[in-house]
Design an enzyme around this catalytic site. Sequence first.
Site, PDB file in Angstrom:
ATOM      1  N   TYR A   1      11.057   8.978   1.875  1.00 27.16           N
ATOM      2  CA  TYR A   1      11.115   8.009   0.776  1.00 27.16           C
ATOM      3  C   TYR A   1      11.830   8.511  -0.473  1.00 27.16           C
ATOM      4  O   TYR A   1      11.987   7.760  -1.434  1.00 27.16           O
ATOM      5  CB  TYR A   1       9.689   7.545   0.425  1.00 27.16           C
ATOM      6  CG  TYR A   1       9.003   6.843   1.571  1.00 27.16           C
ATOM      7  CD1 TYR A   1       9.436   5.594   2.017  1.00 27.16           C
ATOM      8  CD2 TYR A   1       7.932   7.445   2.248  1.00 27.16           C
ATOM      9  CE1 TYR A   1       8.831   4.957   3.078  1.00 27.16           C
ATOM     10  CE2 TYR A   1       7.307   6.808   3.314  1.00 27.16           C
ATOM     11  CZ  TYR A   1       7.763   5.566   3.729  1.00 27.16           C
ATOM     12  OH  TYR A   1       7.157   4.934   4.789  1.00 27.16           O
TER      13      TYR A   1
ATOM     14  N   ARG B   1       5.009  11.155  -1.852  1.00 32.45           N
ATOM     15  CA  ARG B   1       4.714  10.682  -0.498  1.00 32.45           C
ATOM     16  C   ARG B   1       5.925  10.918   0.409  1.00 32.45           C
ATOM     17  O   ARG B   1       6.978  10.306   0.210  1.00 32.45           O
ATOM     18  CB  ARG B   1       4.416   9.183  -0.548  1.00 32.45           C
ATOM     19  CG  ARG B   1       4.217   8.564   0.811  1.00 32.45           C
ATOM     20  CD  ARG B   1       4.226   7.046   0.723  1.00 32.45           C
ATOM     21  NE  ARG B   1       3.964   6.469   2.015  1.00 32.45           N
ATOM     22  CZ  ARG B   1       4.200   5.210   2.350  1.00 32.45           C
ATOM     23  NH1 ARG B   1       4.683   4.379   1.446  1.00 32.45           N
ATOM     24  NH2 ARG B   1       3.948   4.765   3.562  1.00 32.45           N
TER      25      ARG B   1
ATOM     26  N   PRO C   1       0.782  -1.237   0.000  1.00 33.85           N
ATOM     27  CA  PRO C   1       0.000   0.000   0.000  1.00 33.85           C
ATOM     28  C   PRO C   1       0.814   1.287   0.000  1.00 33.85           C
ATOM     29  O   PRO C   1       1.829   1.385   0.709  1.00 33.85           O
ATOM     30  CB  PRO C   1      -0.835  -0.099   1.280  1.00 33.85           C
ATOM     31  CG  PRO C   1      -0.446  -1.345   1.964  1.00 33.85           C
ATOM     32  CD  PRO C   1       0.420  -2.148   1.077  1.00 33.85           C
ATOM     33  N   ASN C   2       0.337   2.219  -0.781  1.00 32.42           N
ATOM     34  CA  ASN C   2       0.852   3.601  -0.867  1.00 32.42           C
ATOM     35  C   ASN C   2       2.171   3.738  -1.625  1.00 32.42           C
ATOM     36  O   ASN C   2       2.628   4.861  -1.841  1.00 32.42           O
ATOM     37  CB  ASN C   2       1.003   4.218   0.538  1.00 32.42           C
ATOM     38  CG  ASN C   2      -0.301   4.240   1.300  1.00 32.42           C
ATOM     39  OD1 ASN C   2      -1.295   4.741   0.784  1.00 32.42           O
ATOM     40  ND2 ASN C   2      -0.335   3.671   2.497  1.00 32.42           N
TER      41      ASN C   2
ATOM     42  N   ARG D   1      12.660   4.388  12.815  1.00 36.29           N
ATOM     43  CA  ARG D   1      11.432   5.192  12.781  1.00 36.29           C
ATOM     44  C   ARG D   1      10.536   4.857  13.985  1.00 36.29           C
ATOM     45  O   ARG D   1      11.021   4.425  15.011  1.00 36.29           O
ATOM     46  CB  ARG D   1      10.741   4.970  11.432  1.00 36.29           C
ATOM     47  CG  ARG D   1      11.640   5.396  10.252  1.00 36.29           C
ATOM     48  CD  ARG D   1      10.984   5.165   8.912  1.00 36.29           C
ATOM     49  NE  ARG D   1       9.761   5.949   8.784  1.00 36.29           N
ATOM     50  CZ  ARG D   1       8.836   5.714   7.843  1.00 36.29           C
ATOM     51  NH1 ARG D   1       9.008   4.734   6.971  1.00 36.29           N
ATOM     52  NH2 ARG D   1       7.755   6.459   7.793  1.00 36.29           N
TER      53      ARG D   1
ATOM     54  N   ASN E   1       8.116  -5.610  -1.008  1.00 38.44           N
ATOM     55  CA  ASN E   1       8.025  -4.512  -0.047  1.00 38.44           C
ATOM     56  C   ASN E   1       6.577  -4.514   0.435  1.00 38.44           C
ATOM     57  O   ASN E   1       5.693  -3.996  -0.238  1.00 38.44           O
ATOM     58  CB  ASN E   1       8.375  -3.174  -0.694  1.00 38.44           C
ATOM     59  CG  ASN E   1       8.383  -2.052   0.341  1.00 38.44           C
ATOM     60  OD1 ASN E   1       7.836  -2.221   1.432  1.00 38.44           O
ATOM     61  ND2 ASN E   1       8.995  -0.933   0.018  1.00 38.44           N
TER      62      ASN E   1
ATOM     63  N   HIS F   1      12.785  -2.733   2.083  1.00 40.99           N
ATOM     64  CA  HIS F   1      12.186  -1.452   2.488  1.00 40.99           C
ATOM     65  C   HIS F   1      13.050  -0.307   1.990  1.00 40.99           C
ATOM     66  O   HIS F   1      14.301  -0.402   2.013  1.00 40.99           O
ATOM     67  CB  HIS F   1      12.058  -1.362   4.009  1.00 40.99           C
ATOM     68  CG  HIS F   1      11.166  -2.414   4.577  1.00 40.99           C
ATOM     69  ND1 HIS F   1       9.798  -2.339   4.524  1.00 40.99           N
ATOM     70  CD2 HIS F   1      11.461  -3.602   5.157  1.00 40.99           C
ATOM     71  CE1 HIS F   1       9.277  -3.419   5.066  1.00 40.99           C
ATOM     72  NE2 HIS F   1      10.263  -4.219   5.457  1.00 40.99           N
TER      73      HIS F   1
HETATM   74  C1  DQA Z   1       8.197   0.887   3.926  1.00 41.16           C
HETATM   75  C2  DQA Z   1       8.281   1.054   5.447  1.00 41.16           C
HETATM   76  C3  DQA Z   1       6.921   0.788   6.092  1.00 41.16           C
HETATM   77  O1  DQA Z   1       7.022   0.995   7.500  1.00 41.16           O
HETATM   78  C4  DQA Z   1       5.881   1.746   5.543  1.00 41.16           C
HETATM   79  O2  DQA Z   1       4.609   1.424   6.073  1.00 41.16           O
HETATM   80  C5  DQA Z   1       5.854   1.803   4.064  1.00 41.16           C
HETATM   81  C6  DQA Z   1       7.110   1.749   3.331  1.00 41.16           C
HETATM   82  C7  DQA Z   1       9.526   1.253   3.237  1.00 41.16           C
HETATM   83  O3  DQA Z   1       9.705   0.863   2.091  1.00 41.16           O
HETATM   84  O4  DQA Z   1      10.349   1.969   3.818  1.00 41.16           O
HETATM   85  O5  DQA Z   1       4.799   1.985   3.457  1.00 41.16           O
HETATM   86  O6  DQA Z   1       7.935  -0.479   3.640  1.00 41.16           O
END
Ligand code: DQA
Length: 144
Positions: free
Chosen positions: A23, A18, A10-11, A107, A74, A100
């Site tokens: 990121y 984002r 997701p996302n 974090r 991921n 990741h």
């Molecule tokens: C992530 C790290 C996760 O904690 C977060 O929820 C993400 C991205 C990363 O690629 O750093 O959506 O997987």
Amino acid sequence: MTKVLILNGPNLQRLGTREPEIYGTDTFADLEKSCQEFGKSLGFDIDFRQTDDEATMIKWLHEAADNKIPVVINPAAFTHYSYALRDAAAMHTAPLIEVHISNPMSREDFRHFSVLAGVANGAIAGFGINSYQLALSALKELVK
Ligand code: DQA
């Protein structure tokens, strides 16, 4: 060419806009391009996917298990709570690497635990989108 599934949760399609301070500014299209190019140089035929949907991600893991396809995943936020995804990943029949972009360990507390880590061959985190290239290099050794 060895087929490899790169699965994104997701996302992640929102990369570039984002939280760029976490990121980076590379877009999801940039990430796919770098994975396709680097993967090809390693002899991999990359199938690059993204979903916000847990059921779809589980179905893709079943597909990988049924066809002995190596996986770079991921799981995004699913990492931290989806036991259903862990159970699906546990069935892997070819190497599976967790990846990741950020370093979840540096974090918030809720990101410090990965429910998938125990069933993956290994995990790579914290190197920006380059984490994916590192994962593909590690995969190359595992599928030799
Ligand atoms: C992530 C790290 C996760 O904690 C977060 O929820 C993400 C991205 C990363 O690629 O750093 O959506 O997987």
